[in-house]
Design a protein around this motif. Structure first.
Motif, PDB file in Angstrom:
ATOM      1  N   CYS A  46     -20.168  10.429   6.254  1.00  0.00           N
ATOM      2  CA  CYS A  46     -20.203   9.273   5.349  1.00  0.00           C
ATOM      3  C   CYS A  46     -19.055   9.406   4.353  1.00  0.00           C
ATOM      4  N   THR A  47     -18.216   8.389   4.246  1.00  0.00           N
ATOM      5  CA  THR A  47     -17.079   8.420   3.322  1.00  0.00           C
ATOM      6  C   THR A  47     -17.288   7.401   2.211  1.00  0.00           C
ATOM      7  N   ARG A  48     -16.982   7.791   0.998  1.00  0.00           N
ATOM      8  CA  ARG A  48     -17.077   6.874  -0.156  1.00  0.00           C
ATOM      9  C   ARG A  48     -15.728   6.874  -0.876  1.00  0.00           C
ATOM     10  N   SER A  49     -15.113   5.708  -0.946  1.00  0.00           N
ATOM     11  CA  SER A  49     -13.772   5.555  -1.535  1.00  0.00           C
ATOM     12  C   SER A  49     -13.876   4.760  -2.828  1.00  0.00           C
ATOM     13  N   THR A  50     -13.262   5.282  -3.890  1.00  0.00           N
ATOM     14  CA  THR A  50     -13.301   4.615  -5.190  1.00  0.00           C
ATOM     15  C   THR A  50     -11.905   4.639  -5.812  1.00  0.00           C
ATOM     16  N   PRO A  51     -11.279   3.476  -6.020  1.00  0.00           N
ATOM     17  CA  PRO A  51      -9.947   3.468  -6.629  1.00  0.00           C
ATOM     18  C   PRO A  51     -10.002   3.799  -8.119  1.00  0.00           C
ATOM     19  N   ARG A  52      -9.010   4.506  -8.598  1.00  0.00           N
ATOM     20  CA  ARG A  52      -8.900   4.797 -10.026  1.00  0.00           C
ATOM     21  C   ARG A  52      -8.307   3.591 -10.754  1.00  0.00           C
ATOM     22  N   ALA A  53      -8.427   3.622 -12.080  1.00  0.00           N
ATOM     23  CA  ALA A  53      -7.828   2.547 -12.873  1.00  0.00           C
ATOM     24  C   ALA A  53      -6.312   2.535 -12.722  1.00  0.00           C
ATOM     25  N   SER A  54      -5.744   3.688 -12.359  1.00  0.00           N
ATOM     26  CA  SER A  54      -4.282   3.780 -12.219  1.00  0.00           C
ATOM     27  C   SER A  54      -3.780   3.283 -10.867  1.00  0.00           C
ATOM     28  N   ALA A  55      -4.680   2.792 -10.007  1.00  0.00           N
ATOM     29  CA  ALA A  55      -4.249   2.320  -8.681  1.00  0.00           C
ATOM     30  C   ALA A  55      -3.255   1.181  -8.822  1.00  0.00           C
ATOM     31  N   PRO A  56      -2.128   1.237  -8.095  1.00  0.00           N
ATOM     32  CA  PRO A  56      -1.129   0.164  -8.203  1.00  0.00           C
ATOM     33  C   PRO A  56      -1.677  -1.169  -7.711  1.00  0.00           C
ATOM     34  N   ALA A  57      -1.253  -2.236  -8.359  1.00  0.00           N
ATOM     35  CA  ALA A  57      -1.715  -3.577  -7.993  1.00  0.00           C
ATOM     36  C   ALA A  57      -1.005  -4.077  -6.745  1.00  0.00           C
ATOM     37  N   SER A  58      -1.693  -4.934  -6.018  1.00  0.00           N
ATOM     38  CA  SER A  58      -1.122  -5.625  -4.850  1.00  0.00           C
ATOM     39  C   SER A  58      -0.416  -4.651  -3.903  1.00  0.00           C
ATOM     40  N   ALA A  59      -1.078  -3.553  -3.601  1.00  0.00           N
ATOM     41  CA  ALA A  59      -0.488  -2.513  -2.746  1.00  0.00           C
ATOM     42  C   ALA A  59      -1.336  -2.325  -1.491  1.00  0.00           C
ATOM     43  N   THR A  60      -0.704  -1.726  -0.467  1.00  0.00           N
ATOM     44  CA  THR A  60      -1.393  -1.434   0.792  1.00  0.00           C
ATOM     45  C   THR A  60      -1.058  -0.019   1.239  1.00  0.00           C
ATOM     46  N   ALA A  61      -2.083   0.738   1.583  1.00  0.00           N
ATOM     47  CA  ALA A  61      -1.898   2.079   2.145  1.00  0.00           C
ATOM     48  C   ALA A  61      -2.465   2.084   3.560  1.00  0.00           C
ATOM     49  N   ASN A  62      -1.635   2.446   4.523  1.00  0.00           N
ATOM     50  CA  ASN A  62      -2.080   2.586   5.915  1.00  0.00           C
ATOM     51  C   ASN A  62      -2.384   4.066   6.142  1.00  0.00           C
ATOM     52  N   VAL A  63      -3.670   4.393   6.220  1.00  0.00           N
ATOM     53  CA  VAL A  63      -4.115   5.781   6.310  1.00  0.00           C
ATOM     54  C   VAL A  63      -4.443   6.113   7.763  1.00  0.00           C
ATOM     55  N   ILE A  64      -3.960   7.249   8.233  1.00  0.00           N
ATOM     56  CA  ILE A  64      -4.216   7.710   9.590  1.00  0.00           C
ATOM     57  C   ILE A  64      -5.030   8.997   9.518  1.00  0.00           C
TER      58      ILE A  64
END
Length: 297
Positions: free
Chosen positions: A146-164
Motif C-alpha cells: 500500500c502506497t500513500r503519497s502526500t505532496p509538501r507545501a514546497s511542491a512546484p506548481a503545474s509540474a509533472t513527474a514521470n516515476v518509474i
C-alpha cells in the motif's frame, strides 16, 4: 593400413574393453554422458500490477493518494523482490522530491484504503528516492504494498513527474530480468500555494495545528476539515493561529488512520471559504488505553 581397417580395429578394441569390464572404458562412457546432458531447474520472473493507478493530479481538494502496488514472482523459483524508483529526465525531479511516500505490505488490495493505518514493515521516502519494497515470495505468488503519497507545501506548481518503479526477483546468484511500471504525478497551481501546517504532539492525547502568519484581519475565523467534514472547534486568530484536535473531535464518518487536515477560513455563517491557511497529515490509532492521535502518517 586403410582408414576402413583402422576404424574396424578401434571398434573391436572398444567392444573388448567393455565386455571385459575395463574400468577405463566405463570411465570414458560415464564422462561422455555427463558432458552431453543438461537439466533446467527453474526460472525467475518479475512483474508489477497497479502502477498506472498511482497517476493523479494533486490540488487543494486532492491532498493525498493511497493506492496499492502489486509485486509478482511469476515463475517456479522462490525469490526476493527488490525495487528501485527513478524519475524520467523529461519530467520534474523537483516534484518527485517534494512528494512524501510511505509504503507497507497489506494482505490484499482491498486493505489499501485512504483510512488504512500504516502497518508493520513500512518504508518511507519520496518518489525521487524510496527504499526497496523487499519481500521474499514463493513461486507463482505476489505481494501487495500500500502506497500513500502526500505532496509538501514546497511542491512546484503545474509540474509533472514521470516515476518509474523497477522490480527484479533474485534467488542466490540468479536475478530475473527487470520489469518496470510507470505513472505520472501532477500538481495544479493551487497545490504549491497551500502552506504546511505545523503539528505538535501531546503524548498521543491531542495535537496542536498552527499555520503561517498572514495579512488576514486578526478577527478571522478558521476551522479544520477532513474532506468536507469539519473536525474540532473553530478558532479565531485573536487568540492564536492554532486549532487543537483530539481523537474525539473526529466523527465516525472519518475513518481511523492517516488523514489530511485542511484548515480553511470560514465566513460569518460558519461555512468554509476557498481560502486555505494550511494543510497536513495526522494519524488516529488505538492504544491499550483507548483512542490516540499523532502528527504525520
Amino acid at each position: 593400413m586403410s582408414r576402413r581397417v583402422r576404424v574396424l580395429l578401434a571398434a573391436m578394441l572398444s567392444l573388448a574393453l567393455v565386455v571385459g569390464g575395463s574400468s577405463a572404458a566405463w570411465a570414458l562412457w560415464s564422462a561422455s554422458a555427463k558432458a552431453t546432458s543438461s537439466t533446467t531447474i527453474g526460472k525467475l520472473a518479475a512483474g508489477i500490477k497497479g502502477a498506472e493507478d498511482l497517476t493523479t493530479t494533486f490540488s487543494s481538494t486532492v491532498t493525498s493518494l493511497t493506492k496499492p502496488l502489486t509485486l509478482m514472482n511469476s515463475e517456479n523459483l522462490r525469490g526476493t523482490t527488490t525495487t528501485s524508483v527513478r524519475v524520467t529526465s523529461d519530467s520534474s525531479s523537483a516534484l518527485a522530491q517534494a512528494i512524501d511516500v510511505v509504503a507497507w505490505p497489506v494482505p490484499t488490495t482491498a486493505d489499501c484504503t485512504d483510512g488504512a493505518t500504516v502497518g508493520s514493515g513500512s518504508i518511507s521516502g519520496t518518489w525521487a528516492s524510496l527504499p526497496s519494497m523487499t519481500t521474499t515470495l514463493a513461486a507463482h505468488s505476489e505481494v501487495v504494498w500500500c502506497t500513500r503519497s502526500t505532496p509538501r507545501a514546497s511542491a512546484p506548481a503545474s509540474a509533472t513527474a514521470n516515476v518509474i518503479v523497477t522490480l527484479t526477483t533474485s534467488w542466490g546468484p540468479w536475478v530475473s530480468a527487470p520489469f518496470s511500471g510507470g505513472f505520472y504525478l501532477n500538481t495544479s497551481a493551487a497545490t504549491a500555494a497551500t502552506p504546511a501546517l505545523t503539528c505538535t504532539d501531546h503524548d498521543d492525547n491531542y495535537v496542536d495545528l498552527t499555520w503561517p502568519a498572514s495579512s488576514r484581519p486578526p478577527d478571522t475565523w478558521y476551522a479544520a476539515y477532513v474532506g468536507d467534514t469539519r473536525v474540532g472547534q473553530p478558532s479565531q486568530e485573536y487568540s492564536a493561529a492554532a486549532i487543537q484536535l483530539a481523537p474525539s473531535d473526529f466523527p465516525a464518518s472519518v475513518p481511523t488512520g492517516t488523514a489530511t487536515v485542511v484548515v480553511k477560513v470560514i465566513d460569518s455563517s460558519g461555512a468554509p471559504t476557498t481560502t486555505v491557511a494550511g494543510s497536513g497529515p495526522v494519524t488516529r490509532f488505538t492504544k491499550n488505553d483507548g483512542a490516540a492521535i499523532r502528527c504525520g502518517a
